[in-house]
Design a protein around this motif. Structure first.
Motif, PDB file in Angstrom:
ATOM      1  N   ARG A 263      -7.972  11.859 -35.745  1.00 43.21           N
ATOM      2  CA  ARG A 263      -7.668  13.398 -35.376  1.00 43.21           C
ATOM      3  C   ARG A 263      -8.496  14.356 -35.956  1.00 43.21           C
ATOM      4  O   ARG A 263      -8.903  15.283 -35.077  1.00 43.21           O
ATOM      5  N   ARG A 264      -9.027  14.273 -37.041  1.00 40.66           N
ATOM      6  CA  ARG A 264      -9.879  15.413 -37.634  1.00 40.66           C
ATOM      7  C   ARG A 264     -11.245  15.497 -36.864  1.00 40.66           C
ATOM      8  O   ARG A 264     -11.643  16.648 -36.593  1.00 40.66           O
ATOM      9  N   SER A 285     -16.305  15.405 -33.470  1.00 39.52           N
ATOM     10  CA  SER A 285     -16.900  16.252 -34.305  1.00 39.52           C
ATOM     11  C   SER A 285     -17.234  15.486 -35.708  1.00 39.52           C
ATOM     12  O   SER A 285     -16.645  14.610 -36.181  1.00 39.52           O
ATOM     13  N   GLY A 286     -18.203  16.064 -36.201  1.00 39.02           N
ATOM     14  CA  GLY A 286     -18.706  15.662 -37.711  1.00 39.02           C
ATOM     15  C   GLY A 286     -17.807  15.898 -38.443  1.00 39.02           C
ATOM     16  O   GLY A 286     -17.040  16.512 -38.399  1.00 39.02           O
ATOM     17  N   VAL A 287     -17.739  14.984 -39.633  1.00 39.00           N
ATOM     18  CA  VAL A 287     -16.661  14.898 -40.582  1.00 39.00           C
ATOM     19  C   VAL A 287     -17.341  14.280 -42.027  1.00 39.00           C
ATOM     20  O   VAL A 287     -18.274  13.749 -41.954  1.00 39.00           O
ATOM     21  N   THR A 288     -16.485  15.016 -43.116  1.00 40.39           N
ATOM     22  CA  THR A 288     -17.102  14.238 -44.278  1.00 40.39           C
ATOM     23  C   THR A 288     -15.540  13.838 -44.937  1.00 40.39           C
ATOM     24  O   THR A 288     -14.607  14.543 -44.729  1.00 40.39           O
ATOM     25  N   VAL A 289     -15.641  12.627 -45.245  1.00 35.88           N
ATOM     26  CA  VAL A 289     -14.101  11.852 -45.595  1.00 35.88           C
ATOM     27  C   VAL A 289     -14.404  11.098 -46.792  1.00 35.88           C
ATOM     28  O   VAL A 289     -15.455  10.611 -46.786  1.00 35.88           O
ATOM     29  N   ASN A 290     -13.414  10.824 -47.583  1.00 35.06           N
ATOM     30  CA  ASN A 290     -13.354  10.048 -48.807  1.00 35.06           C
ATOM     31  C   ASN A 290     -12.563   8.876 -48.252  1.00 35.06           C
ATOM     32  O   ASN A 290     -11.456   8.916 -47.900  1.00 35.06           O
ATOM     33  N   MET A 291     -13.352   7.598 -48.098  1.00 37.03           N
ATOM     34  CA  MET A 291     -12.559   6.447 -47.618  1.00 37.03           C
ATOM     35  C   MET A 291     -12.356   5.433 -48.900  1.00 37.03           C
ATOM     36  O   MET A 291     -12.241   3.985 -48.258  1.00 37.03           O
ATOM     37  N   PRO A 299     -16.858   0.756 -41.796  1.00 35.07           N
ATOM     38  CA  PRO A 299     -17.784   0.397 -40.746  1.00 35.07           C
ATOM     39  C   PRO A 299     -17.333   0.699 -39.359  1.00 35.07           C
ATOM     40  O   PRO A 299     -18.235   1.103 -38.602  1.00 35.07           O
ATOM     41  N   THR A 300     -16.273   0.665 -38.951  1.00 40.57           N
ATOM     42  CA  THR A 300     -15.510   1.302 -37.815  1.00 40.57           C
ATOM     43  C   THR A 300     -16.132   2.731 -37.783  1.00 40.57           C
ATOM     44  O   THR A 300     -16.645   3.022 -36.497  1.00 40.57           O
ATOM     45  N   LEU A 301     -16.034   3.599 -38.561  1.00 40.25           N
ATOM     46  CA  LEU A 301     -16.319   4.689 -38.677  1.00 40.25           C
ATOM     47  C   LEU A 301     -17.854   4.992 -38.398  1.00 40.25           C
ATOM     48  O   LEU A 301     -18.473   5.716 -37.715  1.00 40.25           O
ATOM     49  N   ALA A 308     -20.712  11.510 -32.631  1.00 41.30           N
ATOM     50  CA  ALA A 308     -20.167  12.946 -33.093  1.00 41.30           C
ATOM     51  C   ALA A 308     -21.169  13.915 -32.982  1.00 41.30           C
ATOM     52  O   ALA A 308     -22.425  13.706 -32.844  1.00 41.30           O
ATOM     53  N   ASP A 309     -20.574  15.344 -32.954  1.00 39.15           N
ATOM     54  CA  ASP A 309     -21.452  16.455 -32.603  1.00 39.15           C
ATOM     55  C   ASP A 309     -22.340  16.918 -33.878  1.00 39.15           C
ATOM     56  O   ASP A 309     -22.878  17.849 -34.040  1.00 39.15           O
ATOM     57  N   GLY A 310     -21.952  16.357 -35.029  1.00 33.95           N
ATOM     58  CA  GLY A 310     -22.408  16.660 -36.422  1.00 33.95           C
ATOM     59  C   GLY A 310     -22.426  15.491 -37.179  1.00 33.95           C
ATOM     60  O   GLY A 310     -22.078  14.424 -36.844  1.00 33.95           O
ATOM     61  N   PRO A 311     -23.096  15.513 -38.572  1.00 32.98           N
ATOM     62  CA  PRO A 311     -23.162  14.499 -39.434  1.00 32.98           C
ATOM     63  C   PRO A 311     -21.706  13.841 -39.740  1.00 32.98           C
ATOM     64  O   PRO A 311     -20.918  14.651 -40.049  1.00 32.98           O
TER      65      PRO A 311
END
Length: 411
Positions: A263-264, A285-291, A299-301, A308-311
């Motif tokens: 969603r993000r 979109s690019g995203v920074t996430v704590n998993m 690995p899916t992400l 994505a359009d960014g890192p």
């Protein structure tokens, strides 16, 4: 909208098998996962003398609160970490001598936090080769119980094993937990223990489990949220729509939170009472996430991140280095071979946008690497796998099911 049939949860099936074996009476498990891991777990119970009757969508287990029915057994856990970490705890509550071994892959993975905890409770056990690893022999005389401190920083499975066995101890257990990863998996354990008649008291980082055992029940296994992540990611990647029934607002599994990341990134997500739908919007979109809490979906992400359009930066996932393989390095290695710029650290990976080239994916015998890069292969024709059969660990029919879904989507 495309409805996707996802097989039962591996995590829930393994816990249910333990609980059924430990309970007084006969438990029926409905729609359990049939895979190499769960087959190995059920076979391990049979070796320990538990009566396990299996039909395709219904398994019956005759419980034995006193522990294994045999005084001696040699159990081969295959690649299954749940079997290798749960079954020795179950055996320790009985009386006899029980040896546990596993595949070379599982032998490399740690069991030390579990065996250290059992030793501190007075259990007589011996690592036959490398300390803290299988093969392992347990000389069981029951478990008294008491107070315990447990480091769960490598895997929540060590804590789950001790929680599951606690009602079988003479005095119960009071467990102080440090460094917990994958906390939602512990929530699964606590909810399932409740369904089998045991309520755990939680005070801060301490969990108190009373003695007294479990009661048998009929138990429905919900679909596997980690497996569902591949279909949700595929929908987000291709602009399709995927609905997984049985995984809704009340789902036990924390890995369903993977859809919040999608969603993000721009996908549309609808979570109802008994189903979740992800629809791609044509962009990521690019995203920074704590998993840390949902690291099985890392690995899916990682596999779809180049689109994505960014890192895409994934943080706090050190424990993925001690899974079936070092998943951080495995993802980075395969992405780099596809021409993607990747940086990694001790517990993070950052993946930059790019157009992956077709190459053979090195699976390292890891089902999640194979399934994740199969998703990304929807946008990279010609991707192949050095070990496509490794998916048997959790989803033996994955490639056929994924191909059928791809045809249904027309992508």
């Amino acid at each position: 909208m495309s409805v996707v049939a996802v097989p039962g949860s591996k995590s829930v099936t393994a816990r249910a098998l333990f609980l059924a074996a430990a309970a007084e009476g006969t438990t029926t498990l409905r729609r359990p996962l049939l895979s190499d891991d769960t087959d190995g777990f059920a076979e391990g119970l049979t070796k320990l003398g538990y009566a396990v009757e299996r039909e395709p969508d219904r398994w019956r287990i005759e419980g034995r609160p006193a522990g294994p029915a045999v005084g001696q057994a040699d159990v081969y856990c295959r690649d299954a970490a749940t079997a290798a970490r749960f079954l020795p705890a179950l055996a320790a509550a009985g009386h006899g001598t029980y040896r546990f071994d596993a595949s070379a892959q599982m032998r490399r993975r740690p069991v030390a936090p579990l065996t250290d905890a059992l030793r501190r409770l007075g259990v007589d056990l011996r690592h036959e080769e490398a300390e803290g690893h299988l093969p392992l022999t347990v000389t069981a005389r029951g478990i008294k119980g008491g107070d315990l401190e447990l480091d769960a920083s490598l895997s929540s499975q060590f804590l789950t094993a001790m929680l599951l066995v606690a009602p079988l101890t003479a005095e119960g257990l009071r467990i102080r937990v440090t460094g917990l990863v994958s906390a939602p998996y512990v929530e699964i354990t606590l909810a399932m223990m409740r369904s089998f008649g045991v309520e755990v008291l939680r005070e801060g980082d301490t969990l108190t489990v009373p003695p007294g055992g479990y009661r048998a029940t009929d138990y429905d296994i919900e679909p596997d949220a980690s497996t569902a992540s591949y279909f949700f990611a595929a929908a987000a990647l291709t602009g399709a729509s995927a609905t997984v029934p049985g995984l809704g607002a009340g789902a036990l599994q924390g890995d369903l939170r993977f859809v919040d990341i999608l969603r993000r990134m721009g996908a549309e997500v609808e979570t109802g009472a008994d189903a979740t739908t992800v629809t791609g919007t044509g962009r990521l979109s690019g995203v920074t996430v704590n998993m840390r809490d949902i690291s099985d979906t890392m690995p899916t992400l990682a596999a779809i991140a180049p689109f994505a359009d960014g890192p895409v930066r994934i943080e706090d996932v050190y424990n993925t280095r001690v899974k079936e393989c070092d998943r951080l390095d495995a993802c980075a290695e395969n992405l780099r071979r596809q021409g993607i710029r990747v940086e990694t650290g001790r517990d993070w990976i950052e993946i930059h946008p790019g157009t992956p080239i077709a190459t053979e994916i090195t699976c390292h015998g890891d089902h999640r690497i194979a399934m994740s890069f199969a998703v990304a292969g929807l946008r990279t024709p010609g991707v192949t796998f050095d070990d496509p059969g490794c998916v048997k660990k959790t989803f033996p029919e994955f490639h056929e099911a994924f191909a059928a879904q791809r045809r249904a989507w027309g992508v």
